[in-house]
Design an enzyme around this catalytic site. Sequence first.
Site, PDB file in Angstrom:
ATOM      1  N   LYS A  79       1.239  -1.534  -0.023  1.00  0.00           N
ATOM      2  CA  LYS A  79      -0.064   0.012  -0.158  1.00  0.00           C
ATOM      3  C   LYS A  79       0.686   1.346  -0.090  1.00  0.00           C
ATOM      4  O   LYS A  79       1.567   1.846   1.027  1.00  0.00           O
ATOM      5  CB  LYS A  79      -1.549  -0.403   1.479  1.00  0.00           C
ATOM      6  N   CYS A 121      13.991  11.267   6.214  1.00  0.00           N
ATOM      7  CA  CYS A 121      13.751  10.366   6.937  1.00  0.00           C
ATOM      8  C   CYS A 121      14.600  11.177   8.333  1.00  0.00           C
ATOM      9  O   CYS A 121      15.015  11.524   9.348  1.00  0.00           O
ATOM     10  CB  CYS A 121      13.403   9.434   7.553  1.00  0.00           C
ATOM     11  N   GLU A 165       9.580  16.473  14.207  1.00  0.00           N
ATOM     12  CA  GLU A 165      10.131  16.030  13.759  1.00  0.00           C
ATOM     13  C   GLU A 165       9.295  16.630  12.754  1.00  0.00           C
ATOM     14  O   GLU A 165       8.314  17.128  12.351  1.00  0.00           O
ATOM     15  CB  GLU A 165      10.392  14.647  12.768  1.00  0.00           C
ATOM     16  N   GLU A 205      10.047   1.538  10.180  1.00  0.00           N
ATOM     17  CA  GLU A 205      11.271   2.737  10.107  1.00  0.00           C
ATOM     18  C   GLU A 205      10.213   3.873  10.062  1.00  0.00           C
ATOM     19  O   GLU A 205       9.865   4.174   9.495  1.00  0.00           O
ATOM     20  CB  GLU A 205      11.611   2.619   8.262  1.00  0.00           C
TER      21      GLU A 205
HETATM   22  P1  NAD Z   1       2.545   8.449   7.696  1.00  0.00           P
HETATM   23  O1  NAD Z   1       2.771   7.389   9.042  1.00  0.00           O
HETATM   24  O2  NAD Z   1       1.379   9.828   7.207  1.00  0.00           O
HETATM   25  O3  NAD Z   1       1.803   7.770   6.389  1.00  0.00           O
HETATM   26  C1  NAD Z   1       2.810   6.628   5.715  1.00  0.00           C
HETATM   27  C2  NAD Z   1       1.474   5.585   5.380  1.00  0.00           C
HETATM   28  O4  NAD Z   1       1.467   4.795   6.458  1.00  0.00           O
HETATM   29  C3  NAD Z   1       1.165   5.383   4.083  1.00  0.00           C
HETATM   30  O5  NAD Z   1       0.969   5.087   3.039  1.00  0.00           O
HETATM   31  C4  NAD Z   1      -0.053   5.955   4.814  1.00  0.00           C
HETATM   32  O6  NAD Z   1      -1.498   5.677   3.774  1.00  0.00           O
HETATM   33  C5  NAD Z   1       0.292   4.891   5.829  1.00  0.00           C
HETATM   34  N1  NAD Z   1      -1.012   5.235   7.013  1.00  0.00           N
HETATM   35  C6  NAD Z   1      -1.620   6.327   7.677  1.00  0.00           C
HETATM   36  N2  NAD Z   1      -2.512   5.904   8.514  1.00  0.00           N
HETATM   37  C7  NAD Z   1      -2.305   4.158   9.070  1.00  0.00           C
HETATM   38  C8  NAD Z   1      -2.533   3.659   9.865  1.00  0.00           C
HETATM   39  N3  NAD Z   1      -3.446   3.838  10.934  1.00  0.00           N
HETATM   40  N4  NAD Z   1      -2.242   2.015   9.784  1.00  0.00           N
HETATM   41  C9  NAD Z   1      -1.765   1.439   7.843  1.00  0.00           C
HETATM   42  N5  NAD Z   1      -1.315   2.451   7.519  1.00  0.00           N
HETATM   43  C10 NAD Z   1      -1.533   3.933   7.742  1.00  0.00           C
HETATM   44  O7  NAD Z   1       3.713   8.784   6.904  1.00  0.00           O
HETATM   45  P2  NAD Z   1       3.774   9.997   5.448  1.00  0.00           P
HETATM   46  O8  NAD Z   1       3.775  11.298   6.318  1.00  0.00           O
HETATM   47  O9  NAD Z   1       3.820   9.384   3.883  1.00  0.00           O
HETATM   48  O10 NAD Z   1       5.646   9.429   5.712  1.00  0.00           O
HETATM   49  C11 NAD Z   1       6.821  10.550   6.200  1.00  0.00           C
HETATM   50  C12 NAD Z   1       7.131   9.923   7.281  1.00  0.00           C
HETATM   51  O11 NAD Z   1       8.397   8.207   7.097  1.00  0.00           O
HETATM   52  C13 NAD Z   1       8.278  10.959   7.845  1.00  0.00           C
HETATM   53  O12 NAD Z   1       8.189  10.653   9.581  1.00  0.00           O
HETATM   54  C14 NAD Z   1       9.600  10.232   8.075  1.00  0.00           C
HETATM   55  O13 NAD Z   1      10.441  10.008   8.366  1.00  0.00           O
HETATM   56  C15 NAD Z   1       8.472   8.555   7.471  1.00  0.00           C
HETATM   57  N6  NAD Z   1      10.217   7.735   7.008  1.00  0.00           N
HETATM   58  C16 NAD Z   1      10.543   7.084   7.651  1.00  0.00           C
HETATM   59  C17 NAD Z   1      11.954   6.333   6.535  1.00  0.00           C
HETATM   60  C18 NAD Z   1      13.053   5.368   7.068  1.00  0.00           C
HETATM   61  O14 NAD Z   1      14.090   4.927   6.382  1.00  0.00           O
HETATM   62  N7  NAD Z   1      12.620   5.504   9.112  1.00  0.00           N
HETATM   63  C19 NAD Z   1      11.870   6.798   5.622  1.00  0.00           C
HETATM   64  C20 NAD Z   1      11.296   7.211   5.050  1.00  0.00           C
HETATM   65  C21 NAD Z   1      10.383   7.754   5.811  1.00  0.00           C
END
Ligand code: NAD
Length: 497
Positions: A177, A291, A391, A252
Amino acid sequence: MSAQQTIHVGGEWRAAASGATREILDPADATVFAVVAEGGTEDTDAAIAAARTAFDQGEWPRTPVAERAALLRRVAELLQRDREEIGLLESRDAGKTLEEGRVDVDCVSDAFRYFADLVMNESGGRVVDAGSEEIHSVVVHEPVGVCALITPWNYPLLQASWKIAPALAAGNTFVIKPSEITPLTTVALIELLVEAGLPAGVANIVTGAGDPVGARLAEHPDVDLVSFTGGLSSGTKVMRAAADSVKKVALELGGKNPNLVFADACGTEEGFDTAVDQALNAAFIHSGQVCSAGSRLIIEESLRERFVGELARRAEKIRLGRGTETGVECGPLVSRQQLAKTEDYVASALAEGAVLRAGGARPEGEGYEGYFYRPTVLDQCHRDMRVVREEVFGPVLTVETFRTEEEGVALANDTEYGLAGAVWTADPGRARRVAGRLRHGTVWINDFHPYLPQAEWGGFGKSGIGRELGPAGLAEYREAKHIYQNLAPRPVRWFAG
Ligand code: NAD
């Protein structure tokens, strides 16, 4: 596949069962440039069922490793064939520069090649000495089963590849997803997996919102593992949802990454220029939506004025614009919400006493109709400020200072996250000492941002659980099984009767 048939289940492209669709916006001008299927629970259940059947009854988990590796290599070749097209799509969807989009495609190809090589170079099960000629004991590693892969919007294709490549190399089936904000290149990648010859049902995708699609994947009892990359608050929800079915969970999450600069790193003009240049890159590449962004500059007090002055001067010169335009160095933020969140953090920092040295506003004029924000440097920051602890995920750099090595290390470790951090010093002893003390999953010495597919990536603390890339990134997608064979079975006579 038609524009709205972006759900792939059991080898077929389809629209959402409900018929719902979602508009995908170009963040550079906030106009609609694609429409995708808005999947729901019914689509998710169908995708999980297809992945389950493909795992339990299909050929992929039992396909010889050499064939699995060959398929991964084919995917890497197809990505290179379509590099320009996919790089452009990523640039448009996520708002990054075209060059970043191209580099992402190359990194994705590297991930597929790396995991192909890794499984090909393994020597099979580990024979264990049971201390008896009559016992044959071996530990083998098997695919974990049906994997749910949930990815964020900042590096959509790259984050997908760090999950898909090891999941397939290990012989799993999956449902992915992608972020509802940037799903397009993941859909393109599934098309390439199909073209490469992956059997039906092995790779499934449901485009749609975190709730219900991601939430359903996390809770579903037929899913064996959920690997999630995204923010802390969604990550904790995924972990809770996964608890009832006791599935494997890999997270992650975010980071608040220190860039620790000692004055001795800037003893020469070249050293100073390099440290400033890399501090800019650490904080502002992809408008800070990384990230591992070096969003906390922690600098030795004696350097502050000169360093921050030069940094602010160069931050003001970063060329913003649509990622596909020549000469543009930074694109927009990905969405209206991300822009509003960034504005809110800057306002709160200023209210808490931070001093604005660069940026702090949206750019004015034509060409900035989308979600642009100027690279921002906030001086005189401290740990009690929200902008230093949380963040932002935007182009915002905070500056803190230290006087002693002890104090610098303490500041760098004073975060609930622990994804990445850097130390800049010309003193090799200090470099080793400080790197050893930083509580972060990746530590750079005199550099910022590079990663290697063969080295583990992941975080300490609230930055996550588990690792991607490297041998541990493959191990996530496997279960260890101990096979103990008695070559001379006889009664044990524990019970006398
Ligand atoms: P997000 O948490 O809003 O969304 C990430 C994914 O999770 C999306 O596909 C979203 O639809 C899904 N999601 C949202 N709510 C959910 C739920 N209740 N259950 C299951 N899935 C759900 O994050 P974002 O805004 O898309 O991405 C930014 C974040 O990702 C930042 O915090 C960044 O640091 C992190 N990130 C971490 C890494 C790493 O390697 N550690 C890499 C890239 C991004």
